[in-house]
Design a protein around this motif. Sequence first.
Motif, mmCIF file in Angstrom:
data_model
loop_
_atom_site.group_PDB
_atom_site.id
_atom_site.type_symbol
_atom_site.label_atom_id
_atom_site.label_comp_id
_atom_site.label_asym_id
_atom_site.label_seq_id
_atom_site.Cartn_x
_atom_site.Cartn_y
_atom_site.Cartn_z
ATOM 1 N N HIS A 10 14.570 3.455 13.131
ATOM 2 C CA HIS A 10 14.898 2.023 13.076
ATOM 3 C C HIS A 10 14.789 1.459 11.666
ATOM 4 O O HIS A 10 14.612 0.250 11.478
ATOM 5 N N GLY A 11 14.866 2.335 10.665
ATOM 6 C CA GLY A 11 14.726 1.866 9.295
ATOM 7 C C GLY A 11 15.732 0.802 8.911
ATOM 8 O O GLY A 11 15.450 -0.052 8.068
ATOM 9 N N GLU A 12 16.908 0.833 9.535
ATOM 10 C CA GLU A 12 17.954 -0.131 9.184
ATOM 11 C C GLU A 12 17.591 -1.551 9.603
ATOM 12 O O GLU A 12 18.140 -2.512 9.074
ATOM 13 N N VAL A 13 16.679 -1.679 10.557
ATOM 14 C CA VAL A 13 16.306 -3.014 11.050
ATOM 15 C C VAL A 13 14.809 -3.250 10.823
ATOM 16 O O VAL A 13 14.135 -3.861 11.647
ATOM 17 N N MET A 14 14.315 -2.768 9.683
ATOM 18 C CA MET A 14 12.896 -2.905 9.392
ATOM 19 C C MET A 14 12.701 -3.283 7.927
ATOM 20 O O MET A 14 13.423 -2.801 7.046
ATOM 21 N N VAL A 15 11.722 -4.136 7.684
ATOM 22 C CA VAL A 15 11.321 -4.539 6.335
ATOM 23 C C VAL A 15 9.797 -4.503 6.292
ATOM 24 O O VAL A 15 9.138 -4.890 7.264
ATOM 25 N N VAL A 16 9.242 -4.009 5.197
ATOM 26 C CA VAL A 16 7.786 -3.984 5.032
ATOM 27 C C VAL A 16 7.428 -4.892 3.861
ATOM 28 O O VAL A 16 7.986 -4.762 2.762
ATOM 29 N N VAL A 17 6.511 -5.826 4.117
ATOM 30 C CA VAL A 17 6.119 -6.815 3.131
ATOM 31 C C VAL A 17 4.636 -6.632 2.803
ATOM 32 O O VAL A 17 3.796 -6.655 3.718
ATOM 33 N N LEU A 18 4.332 -6.419 1.524
ATOM 34 C CA LEU A 18 2.943 -6.368 1.068
ATOM 35 C C LEU A 18 2.550 -7.773 0.640
ATOM 36 O O LEU A 18 2.948 -8.264 -0.408
ATOM 37 N N ASN A 19 1.752 -8.447 1.467
ATOM 38 C CA ASN A 19 1.333 -9.827 1.222
ATOM 39 C C ASN A 19 0.052 -9.831 0.372
ATOM 40 O O ASN A 19 -0.606 -8.808 0.198
ATOM 41 N N GLN A 20 -0.258 -11.015 -0.143
ATOM 42 C CA GLN A 20 -1.493 -11.255 -0.895
ATOM 43 C C GLN A 20 -1.541 -10.473 -2.205
ATOM 44 O O GLN A 20 -2.598 -10.032 -2.646
ATOM 45 N N ILE A 21 -0.380 -10.290 -2.826
ATOM 46 C CA ILE A 21 -0.395 -9.563 -4.106
ATOM 47 C C ILE A 21 -1.086 -10.389 -5.192
ATOM 48 O O ILE A 21 -1.461 -9.835 -6.237
ATOM 49 N N ASP A 22 -1.255 -11.689 -4.931
ATOM 50 C CA ASP A 22 -1.943 -12.535 -5.919
ATOM 51 C C ASP A 22 -3.416 -12.194 -6.031
ATOM 52 O O ASP A 22 -4.087 -12.596 -6.990
ATOM 53 N N THR A 23 -3.955 -11.459 -5.022
ATOM 54 C CA THR A 23 -5.374 -11.088 -5.059
ATOM 55 C C THR A 23 -5.620 -9.821 -5.865
ATOM 56 O O THR A 23 -6.776 -9.418 -6.032
ATOM 57 N N LEU A 24 -4.541 -9.193 -6.334
ATOM 58 C CA LEU A 24 -4.677 -7.928 -7.070
ATOM 59 C C LEU A 24 -4.686 -8.182 -8.569
ATOM 60 O O LEU A 24 -3.990 -9.091 -9.063
ATOM 61 N N PRO A 25 -5.416 -7.364 -9.324
ATOM 62 C CA PRO A 25 -5.400 -7.494 -10.800
ATOM 63 C C PRO A 25 -4.046 -7.075 -11.356
ATOM 64 O O PRO A 25 -3.253 -6.402 -10.663
ATOM 65 N N PRO A 26 -3.732 -7.451 -12.583
ATOM 66 C CA PRO A 26 -2.429 -7.099 -13.169
ATOM 67 C C PRO A 26 -2.187 -5.594 -13.120
ATOM 68 O O PRO A 26 -3.054 -4.794 -13.445
ATOM 69 N N GLY A 27 -0.996 -5.200 -12.700
ATOM 70 C CA GLY A 27 -0.606 -3.792 -12.619
ATOM 71 C C GLY A 27 -0.982 -3.133 -11.306
ATOM 72 O O GLY A 27 -0.389 -2.103 -10.945
ATOM 73 N N ALA A 28 -1.947 -3.686 -10.576
ATOM 74 C CA ALA A 28 -2.366 -3.069 -9.322
ATOM 75 C C ALA A 28 -1.319 -3.252 -8.233
ATOM 76 O O ALA A 28 -1.177 -2.403 -7.332
ATOM 77 N N ALA A 29 -0.577 -4.360 -8.275
ATOM 78 C CA ALA A 29 0.430 -4.619 -7.251
ATOM 79 C C ALA A 29 1.504 -3.538 -7.264
ATOM 80 O O ALA A 29 1.933 -3.039 -6.214
ATOM 81 N N GLU A 30 1.943 -3.144 -8.473
ATOM 82 C CA GLU A 30 2.963 -2.105 -8.564
ATOM 83 C C GLU A 30 2.448 -0.772 -8.024
ATOM 84 O O GLU A 30 3.174 -0.024 -7.359
ATOM 85 N N ARG A 31 1.179 -0.475 -8.310
ATOM 86 C CA ARG A 31 0.609 0.782 -7.810
ATOM 87 C C ARG A 31 0.501 0.769 -6.280
ATOM 88 O O ARG A 31 0.789 1.763 -5.614
ATOM 89 N N CYS A 32 0.107 -0.405 -5.713
ATOM 90 C CA CYS A 32 0.027 -0.519 -4.250
ATOM 91 C C CYS A 32 1.401 -0.382 -3.612
ATOM 92 O O CYS A 32 1.565 0.285 -2.582
ATOM 93 N N LEU A 33 2.403 -1.021 -4.208
ATOM 94 C CA LEU A 33 3.767 -0.932 -3.671
ATOM 95 C C LEU A 33 4.282 0.506 -3.743
ATOM 96 O O LEU A 33 4.960 0.986 -2.818
ATOM 97 N N ALA A 34 3.964 1.199 -4.846
ATOM 98 C CA ALA A 34 4.398 2.592 -4.980
ATOM 99 C C ALA A 34 3.708 3.475 -3.943
ATOM 100 O O ALA A 34 4.334 4.367 -3.335
ATOM 101 N N ASP A 35 2.422 3.231 -3.705
ATOM 102 C CA ASP A 35 1.708 4.033 -2.700
ATOM 103 C C ASP A 35 2.218 3.729 -1.301
ATOM 104 O O ASP A 35 2.342 4.624 -0.457
#
Length: 530
Positions: free
Chosen positions: A179-204
Amino acid sequence: MKLLRRKEGPSLDDRLTSLLEAAELAEGRLPAEPVAAALEVAGRAGVRRSLSVDHTVVALAGATGSGKSSLFNVMAGGELARVGVTRPTTSTAQAALWDGAGAGPLLDWLEVPRRHAVTGDPQGLVLLDLPDHDSIELSHRLEVDRLVELVDLLVWVVDPQKYADAALHERYLRPLAAHGEVMVVVLNQIDTLPPGAAERCLADLRRLLDEDGLHGVPVLGVSARTGAGMGELRALLDERVAERASWAARLSADVSTAAARLAACGQAGAAGSAVPDEGRLTAALAEAAGVPLVVEAVARAHTHRAVAATGWPMTRWMRRFRPDPLRRLGLGSGARGELIGRSSLPEASAVQRARMETAIRDVGEASARDLPAPWAAAVRHAARSREGDLAAALDKVVATATIGVARRPRWWGAVGGLQWMVFGAAVLGAVWLGALFALTYLRLPEPRLPTVGELPWPTVLLIGGALAGLLIALLSRLAAVLGGRRRARRVARVLRSGVARVGDELVLEPVKEELDRYTRFTEALGAAGS
């Protein structure tokens, strides 16, 4: 309403029809769970396409504290959902409707009573805020499970602390890989992460989704509190709603998943790679039906009746005290050639029954070779499904095949008449000689006797009639034996044909029907999954 057609391959309408056909063909053959799931998908698709296709139902799903209710409020532009952090606050799903005209039946079907009207764009969006999928309340989790199967587009909201939660990945994301065509994943609360950590979390998070089989699923980083990334999320939802195709894509994914589950337990190599030994089956059935006994009885009965009809009149009456071989078996025909009824053939012996059962089992085994276990079992059962009807059917074949064997050949009547003639001649000669003896005894003058050469006619008549009768009887018996064998061969051919027909009707035909059912199942499944 015609469902959307993909760029290539059959339309969704055709795939749904094929899935329904495959599920119906699999009933009673495959495990009940995947069959019921396929039928449910087909039924659900019929209901969904009958409702509003101008609305796209998007569900925000997530764990406790992921911030999905905050996202829901931001998207709706108001405090519609109660927000919490450490405990579940969303007990039932609620909906925000952008231009909700006509969405009532759709939400009634989804069983979402709490509805909020929202102005603006995108027109046609129905946004749901679901309960927490990790709620301590069982009813909350069941509500999530129910709506996850029904909505058009799933937006999974995760937070930096629990985006790798095994419960989310193993219970929801991995099973929904199709069902990948009808799915979206959202990483919320990225404002709580230190600079650069958001990109690492999204990559993981991207890595984990790829491991789940969700390649290409959009992954967005947002903050409901600061608004970071919200524009990208809105743009994505605007695009999906404008296309008005998410509902069809969701149904297409459901069909693919249901077809794959059926295929996993019910599809294998080509059927019928091994040809059943029909000759062995026919031979075993013929033996169990007593065909050799009947064929021998036909030959003996023909000889018996021929001797009774053409033998020496002084001895043929003794045939009445000998039982007719066919009549003793309850076979033959009545005065008009009608079927007498069930025969008196002895029941098949234990050895004959064992051979017949083995032949039937071998037919099932040969036909079921290379089939998956559930279908193989169905084929083997089909081979034995009408085994209880075999005895009556075979008996009818035997009784029918012997109708007419009692018909008397024309030459019997001619020879019988000839026998009476020569018998009469012998009697006449004996009477004549008796009269001459009486005249001699009484010392009366004897009349002049006609002769044949040196022999007087009375002697010629007596001796000649007796010898001629015996000769005719011997020749008639020889002809009767030959005729009996010929008639027995003819009956044997009819019996073998009839037994083969019974074997085909009661053993092979059910197997062929089951194999045809499997072939149609694989074809329908292939069309549904294509």
